[in-house]
Design an enzyme around this catalytic site. Structure first.
Site, PDB file in Angstrom:
ATOM      1  N   PHE A 104       0.861  -1.187   0.000  1.00  0.00           N
ATOM      2  CA  PHE A 104       0.000   0.000   0.000  1.00  0.00           C
ATOM      3  C   PHE A 104       0.894   1.232   0.000  1.00  0.00           C
ATOM      4  O   PHE A 104       1.784   1.367   0.849  1.00  0.00           O
ATOM      5  CB  PHE A 104      -0.918   0.035   1.224  1.00  0.00           C
ATOM      6  CG  PHE A 104      -1.817   1.246   1.218  1.00  0.00           C
ATOM      7  CD1 PHE A 104      -2.987   1.260   0.476  1.00  0.00           C
ATOM      8  CD2 PHE A 104      -1.470   2.392   1.920  1.00  0.00           C
ATOM      9  CE1 PHE A 104      -3.803   2.392   0.435  1.00  0.00           C
ATOM     10  CE2 PHE A 104      -2.278   3.523   1.886  1.00  0.00           C
ATOM     11  CZ  PHE A 104      -3.441   3.523   1.138  1.00  0.00           C
ATOM     12  N   ASP A 133       9.428   2.688   1.299  1.00  0.00           N
ATOM     13  CA  ASP A 133       8.296   3.466   1.804  1.00  0.00           C
ATOM     14  C   ASP A 133       8.259   3.314   3.322  1.00  0.00           C
ATOM     15  O   ASP A 133       7.861   2.264   3.855  1.00  0.00           O
ATOM     16  CB  ASP A 133       6.998   2.955   1.164  1.00  0.00           C
ATOM     17  CG  ASP A 133       5.768   3.727   1.645  1.00  0.00           C
ATOM     18  OD1 ASP A 133       5.824   4.320   2.734  1.00  0.00           O
ATOM     19  OD2 ASP A 133       4.739   3.694   0.942  1.00  0.00           O
ATOM     20  N   LYS A 155       3.164  10.605   8.066  1.00  0.00           N
ATOM     21  CA  LYS A 155       2.584  10.144   9.337  1.00  0.00           C
ATOM     22  C   LYS A 155       3.353  10.644  10.567  1.00  0.00           C
ATOM     23  O   LYS A 155       3.219  11.786  10.967  1.00  0.00           O
ATOM     24  CB  LYS A 155       2.495   8.618   9.329  1.00  0.00           C
ATOM     25  CG  LYS A 155       1.409   8.089   8.369  1.00  0.00           C
ATOM     26  CD  LYS A 155       1.191   6.615   8.567  1.00  0.00           C
ATOM     27  CE  LYS A 155       0.189   6.005   7.616  1.00  0.00           C
ATOM     28  NZ  LYS A 155      -1.182   6.043   8.078  1.00  0.00           N
TER      29      LYS A 155
END
Ligand SMILES: Cc1ncc(COP(=O)(O)O)c(C=O)c1O
Length: 401
Positions: free
Chosen positions: A135, A219, A248
């Site tokens: 994702f 990532d 985040k």
């Protein structure tokens, strides 16, 4: 239906299901809703509020910078932007040759990474390798890197060239060649259910990408900023990637993302090749710099490792027949369930005042603030044990002790 549920149902875009509560305030690892109920937050806005809610350092940084300078444009540099870029380069081991591009979210950081791959590959290297179950975000480029067919299908055609491989060294060996521009991976696949890469995968990916002249892009949007008990997920493996993406937890609740490049990959973007009006603004970068300073000063990476180990022990010690495995690292944990009842466990936990989420039907994801201590862990144990028991009681005969 309460008034806020009516309002939400009418006014908010229908991209998410009904909201679970109207959250009005947060402090530390606790949230309060409009009915005055207190919730123990073991999700941290999906691995975002690394210092917890309303941490004094966060509040001071937002207030100070908002009162000083919040936005100029990329025609100018600002002190917080330069301070954060230097800090990220140091923490990520990007060396003097490294560079930082700032975005406003994780998906945008991955958009930049996608363009980096294209700049590197040109027409000679049209292939980009990503992983099944990976994702990387919901914008078109990051969605093209994301594997989940159901997320992609309504928006086809995707930007081309991306292939999704099983997460095995053999699959990468078989697929990679000199037409690959980049390999992009998450060190732990958070959305897939907190699934770690196989042992040695990142090292193998590093040597295969070097051999074939492809970029290795990691990532770190969910795994970065200390969450796994090291500064970054790749730090556990002792490799140096060509680029990492962040978001985040680096902002601790303030929207910001970043692409950090290493070595030659740092020369790929040239003036005009990419940009963002808000990216790198002084407000976001000042807050992220303060958050990362606090993570360093308060030893929160070490706390994530220590509390993560304790949390794992607690989960195994609960002894629920519903729990079949505990995955993940540090404070990014996936609780694998014997039945596809993660949604029920999350709902039962919420009823009892504990916030966790279902990464998929078989996995409950736990990602609390990096600041948690004995009190939060003890309360978590009590509430999660009860939630599991509630669900087990509703499954007669299915899972026995
Ligand atoms: C690994 C990973 N990459 C990218 C993203 C997308 O980040 P954002 O939601 O900030 O666009 C996420 C978000 O969950 C993520 O976990």
């Amino acid at each position: 239906m309460t008034i806020w549920q009516d309002d939400a149902g009418r006014d908010l875009v229908l991209n998410a299901g009904p909201r679970l509560a109207l959250i009005t305030r947060g402090e530390g690892s606790y949230l309060w809703d409009s009915e005055g109920r207190r919730h123990l937050d073991f999700l941290a806005g999906i691995a975002v509020t690394s210092l917890g809610h309303a941490h004094p350092v966060f509040v001071e940084a937002v207030s100070r910078q908002a009162a000083t300078l919040s936005h100029v444009s990329n025609y100018f540099a600002t002190p917080p932007q330069l301070a954060l870029a230097a800090r990220l380069k140091r923490l990520a081991g990007a060396g003097v040759g490294g560079r930082v591009y700032f975005s406003n979210s994780g998906a945008e950081a991955n958009e930049a990474a996608f363009k980096l791959a294209r700049l590197h590959g040109g027409t000679e290297r049209p292939r980009i390798l990503a992983l099944e179950n990976g994702f990387h975000g919901r914008t078109m480029g990051s969605l093209a890197l994301t594997a989940k067919a159901a997320m992609r299908a309504p928006f086809e055609p995707m930007p081309g060239g991306v292939e999704h491989l099983p997460a095995t060294i053999e699959a990468l060996e078989a697929a990679i060649d000199d037409r690959v521009a980049a390999v992009i991976v998450e060190p732990i696949q958070g959305e897939a259910g907190v699934v770690e890469l196989p042992e040695g995968y990142l090292a193998a990916a590093r040597s295969l990408t070097l051999k074939h002249g492809a970029l290795l892009i990691v990532d770190e949007i969910q795994t970065g900023a200390g969450r796994t008990g090291e500064w970054f997920g790749f730090s556990h493996e002792g490799i140096t990637p060509d680029a990492i993406t962040l978001a985040k937890g680096i902002g601790g609740g303030f929207p910001i993302g970043a692409l950090v490049t290493y070595g030659d990959a740092s020369d790929l973007f040239t003036p005009g090749s990419h940009g963002s009006t808000f990216g790198g603004n002084p407000l976001a970068t000042a807050v992220a710099d303060a958050v990362l300073t606090e993570i360093e000063n308060a030893g929160l990476v070490e706390n994530a490792a220590r509390r993560g180990a304790e949390l794992r022990d607690i989960l195994l010690d609960i002894g629920s027949p519903l729990i079949t495995a505990v995955r993940g690292r540090g404070l990014l944990i996936g609780v694998a369930l014997a039945e596809p009842v993660a949604g029920e466990v999350v709902a039962a936990a919420q009823e009892r005042g504990l916030i966790v989420n279902a990464a998929n039907p078989d996995t409950v994801r736990i990602a609390p603030a990096l600041t948690i201590g004995d009190a939060e862990l003890a309360e978590f144990r009590e509430l999660f044990t009860a939630a599991l028991a509630d669900v087990q009681a509703s499954l007669p005969g299915k899972v026995s002790a």
